[in-house]
Design a protein around this motif. Structure first.
Motif, mmCIF file in Angstrom:
data_model
loop_
_atom_site.group_PDB
_atom_site.id
_atom_site.type_symbol
_atom_site.label_atom_id
_atom_site.label_comp_id
_atom_site.label_asym_id
_atom_site.label_seq_id
_atom_site.Cartn_x
_atom_site.Cartn_y
_atom_site.Cartn_z
ATOM 1 N N PRO A 276 -4.517 1.399 66.408
ATOM 2 C CA PRO A 276 -4.925 1.094 64.809
ATOM 3 C C PRO A 276 -6.532 1.142 64.774
ATOM 4 C CG PRO A 276 -3.186 -0.673 65.824
ATOM 5 C CD PRO A 276 -3.753 0.258 66.946
ATOM 6 N N PHE A 277 -6.862 1.778 63.693
ATOM 7 C CA PHE A 277 -8.156 2.121 63.581
ATOM 8 C C PHE A 277 -8.937 0.799 62.767
ATOM 9 C CE2 PHE A 277 -11.816 3.137 60.913
ATOM 10 C CZ PHE A 277 -12.725 3.791 61.693
ATOM 11 N N THR A 278 -9.947 0.190 63.729
ATOM 12 C CA THR A 278 -10.376 -0.999 63.059
ATOM 13 C C THR A 278 -11.820 -1.004 62.776
ATOM 14 O OG1 THR A 278 -10.833 -1.877 65.467
ATOM 15 C CG2 THR A 278 -8.844 -2.471 64.488
ATOM 16 N N GLY A 279 -12.266 0.240 62.693
ATOM 17 C CA GLY A 279 -13.644 0.493 62.284
ATOM 18 C C GLY A 279 -14.268 0.753 63.458
ATOM 19 N N CYS A 280 -15.626 1.622 63.169
ATOM 20 C CA CYS A 280 -16.460 2.139 64.445
ATOM 21 C C CYS A 280 -17.775 2.164 63.972
ATOM 22 C CB CYS A 280 -16.148 3.749 64.902
ATOM 23 S SG CYS A 280 -16.646 4.769 63.417
ATOM 24 N N ASN A 281 -18.732 2.336 64.828
ATOM 25 C CA ASN A 281 -20.191 2.198 64.549
ATOM 26 C C ASN A 281 -20.803 3.526 64.118
ATOM 27 O OD1 ASN A 281 -20.456 -0.519 65.474
ATOM 28 N ND2 ASN A 281 -20.474 0.011 67.407
ATOM 29 N N GLY A 332 -4.912 7.305 47.798
ATOM 30 C CA GLY A 332 -3.479 6.646 48.104
ATOM 31 C C GLY A 332 -3.508 5.578 49.092
ATOM 32 N N CYS A 333 -4.435 5.275 49.682
ATOM 33 C CA CYS A 333 -4.592 4.272 50.958
ATOM 34 C C CYS A 333 -5.053 3.107 50.374
ATOM 35 C CB CYS A 333 -5.522 4.903 52.178
ATOM 36 S SG CYS A 333 -4.863 6.424 53.134
ATOM 37 N N THR A 334 -5.812 2.944 49.223
ATOM 38 C CA THR A 334 -6.250 1.658 48.730
ATOM 39 C C THR A 334 -5.130 0.728 48.384
ATOM 40 O OG1 THR A 334 -7.962 2.829 47.604
ATOM 41 C CG2 THR A 334 -7.579 0.789 46.935
ATOM 42 N N GLY A 335 -5.115 -0.311 48.918
ATOM 43 C CA GLY A 335 -4.189 -1.597 48.654
ATOM 44 C C GLY A 335 -3.173 -1.137 49.606
ATOM 45 N N CYS A 336 -2.875 -0.195 50.505
ATOM 46 C CA CYS A 336 -1.925 0.036 51.472
ATOM 47 C C CYS A 336 -1.491 -1.246 52.428
ATOM 48 C CB CYS A 336 -1.859 1.391 52.114
ATOM 49 S SG CYS A 336 -0.648 1.389 53.186
ATOM 50 N N GLY A 337 -0.437 -1.749 52.425
ATOM 51 C CA GLY A 337 0.064 -2.744 53.217
ATOM 52 C C GLY A 337 -0.379 -2.398 54.719
ATOM 53 N N LEU A 338 -0.057 -1.025 54.870
ATOM 54 C CA LEU A 338 -0.020 -0.686 56.217
ATOM 55 C C LEU A 338 -1.411 -0.313 56.925
ATOM 56 C CD1 LEU A 338 2.916 1.855 56.133
ATOM 57 C CD2 LEU A 338 2.962 -0.558 56.983
ATOM 58 N N GLN A 339 -2.463 -0.814 56.278
ATOM 59 C CA GLN A 339 -3.681 -0.798 56.813
ATOM 60 C C GLN A 339 -4.007 -1.219 57.935
ATOM 61 O OE1 GLN A 339 -7.194 -0.799 54.035
ATOM 62 N NE2 GLN A 339 -6.018 -0.557 52.334
ATOM 63 N N GLY A 340 -3.504 -2.302 58.240
ATOM 64 C CA GLY A 340 -3.821 -3.103 59.544
ATOM 65 C C GLY A 340 -3.099 -2.168 60.831
ATOM 66 N N THR A 341 -2.186 -1.307 60.789
ATOM 67 C CA THR A 341 -1.553 -0.573 61.597
ATOM 68 C C THR A 341 -2.096 0.913 61.539
ATOM 69 O OG1 THR A 341 0.431 -0.051 60.494
ATOM 70 C CG2 THR A 341 0.500 -2.115 61.712
ATOM 71 N N CYS A 342 -2.794 1.219 60.514
ATOM 72 C CA CYS A 342 -3.226 2.613 60.390
ATOM 73 C C CYS A 342 -4.147 3.067 61.782
ATOM 74 C CB CYS A 342 -3.966 2.968 59.113
ATOM 75 S SG CYS A 342 -4.154 4.715 58.972
#
Length: 372
Positions: A276-281, A332-342
């Motif tokens: 899961p992508f949780t951000g990067c620097n 299409g990703c805005t508001g997606c409920g699967l963002q936490g696992t993307c």
């Protein structure tokens, strides 16, 4: 020529030695002591003991310069960067994410200006890449200039020019932090077929052996495609034979222009689920520079970019905001409920969309639908 580097790095103060993994940190007051010490003054006792213990480097009785290069503290927060010297390459790999192999880049005076900007931004670790950096006509001059400015250098290469005396002598005299060689196969048929260059495997082996015999800090990067997937165990053995670490890359991505020509090279059985992508620097502590001196947040998110030749260090102050805007979920990703696992960052998603790639190659929607 310096043997050790003392430098600010990500809010700390470090001491490192080119070509060696060992290193350490020091309190701010000791860094300030070195920064204020005259270059002709002898190395202080604490530094002599630290260098002897960490690297068996003898500094007793020696003046601080040129043995120790003490870098200034810019206070900008950047520590790492990558730089494509040239997009040109002597291979024509089907899977290459760069797409067009364009032999074009800056002249040496402009490159030196870019390097001074990187140093002044606080970059200590610099990755030199391409294309193939060692076929760049100014590779040796650029590498030497970066080294002499006090940067720990990593070179990403296919190894086909590593055996050349001019290159090998340079890397032996000014040791890199690491030389990472790409592995495209374990046999001549597979390697030459993937690179679409007859004799490529022979040159890779010659470069690999020359670098190993010279004692360079080598690591390997295995690229797994449908053409060489059957040779994965044999490619791993190449690393084991010389005792080098190896990373394995299995997921093919679109080109930096959003082209889909690279995607058919994917080995389906080796497609790896991303974490899961949780951000990067990206854009905050590191950044990427293209062959024309334009700095972007990373190798994928290339636009907008900062022209380092025109704006210098001051322009890098805009990268953080650029990164924050590019990494936000959109379309299409805005508001997606699967963002936490993307597992795919937004700049890479945009490239997949341009390539009109199947959704399942970069998103978990299909898995959700199949589980219903």
């Amino acid at each position: 020529m310096h043997e050790l580097i003392v430098s600010p790095y990500m809010g700390r103060f470090v001491m490192v030695k080119p070509g060696r993994k060992e290193g350490g940190t020091m309190p701010a007051y000791l860094y300030r002591e070195l920064a204020e010490t005259a270059p002709t003054s002898p190395c202080p006792d604490w530094l002599v003991k630290a260098a002897r213990q960490a690297w068996h480097t003898e500094l007793e009785g020696r003046p601080l310069a040129p043995a120790v290069l003490v870098r200034d503290d810019p206070g900008l927060g950047y520590g790492r960067a990558s730089w494509e010297l040239n997009l040109g390459c002597n291979y024509d790999c089907e899977h290459c994410y760069l797409g067009i192999k364009d032999f074009a880049g800056l002249e040496l005076p402009e490159r030196v200006r870019v390097l001074h900007t990187l140093r002044d931004a606080g970059v200590l670790w610099l990755q030199l890449t391409g294309g193939e950096p060692m076929v760049d006509r100014l590779f040796t001059e650029t590498y030497a200039a970066a080294y002499d400015l006090g940067m720990m250098l990593t070179v990403l290469s296919n190894g086909s020019r590593l055996f050349l005396p001019k290159v090998l002598d340079l890397l032996t005299e000014r040791r890199p932090d690491r030389v990472t060689l790409s592995v495209y196969g374990a046999t001549e048929e597979s390697y030459d077929g993937l690179t679409r260059r007859k004799g490529a495997y022979r040159l890779f082996k010659k470069g690999l052996d020359a670098g190993h015999e010279a004692g360079l800090p080598l690591s390997l990067s295995m690229i797994v495609t449908r053409h060489n997937a059957h040779e994965v165990p044999m490619m791993r053995h190449i690393a084991e034979r010389i005792g080098a670490p190896m990373e394995e890359y299995t997921n093919m991505v679109p080109t930096i222009y959003g082209g889909d020509e690279t995607l058919p090279t994917q080995s389906a059985e080796h497609l790896r689920r991303r974490k899961p992508f949780t951000g990067c620097n990206a854009g905050h502590t590191f950044f990427h520079v293209n062959p024309f001196g334009r700095a972007s947040i990373c190798k994928v998110g290339r636009d907008p970019a900062v022209d380092l030749l025109a704006e210098g260090v001051e322009g890098l102050s805009r990268l953080g905001a650029i990164a924050d805007s590019l990494l936000l979920r959109q379309g299409g990703c805005t508001g997606c409920g699967l963002q936490g696992t993307c597992g795919t960052c937004m700049p890479l998603v945009q490239l997949y969309r341009k390539a009109e790639a199947p959704l399942a190659t970069y998103c978990q929607h299909r898995e959700k639908e199949e589980s219903v």
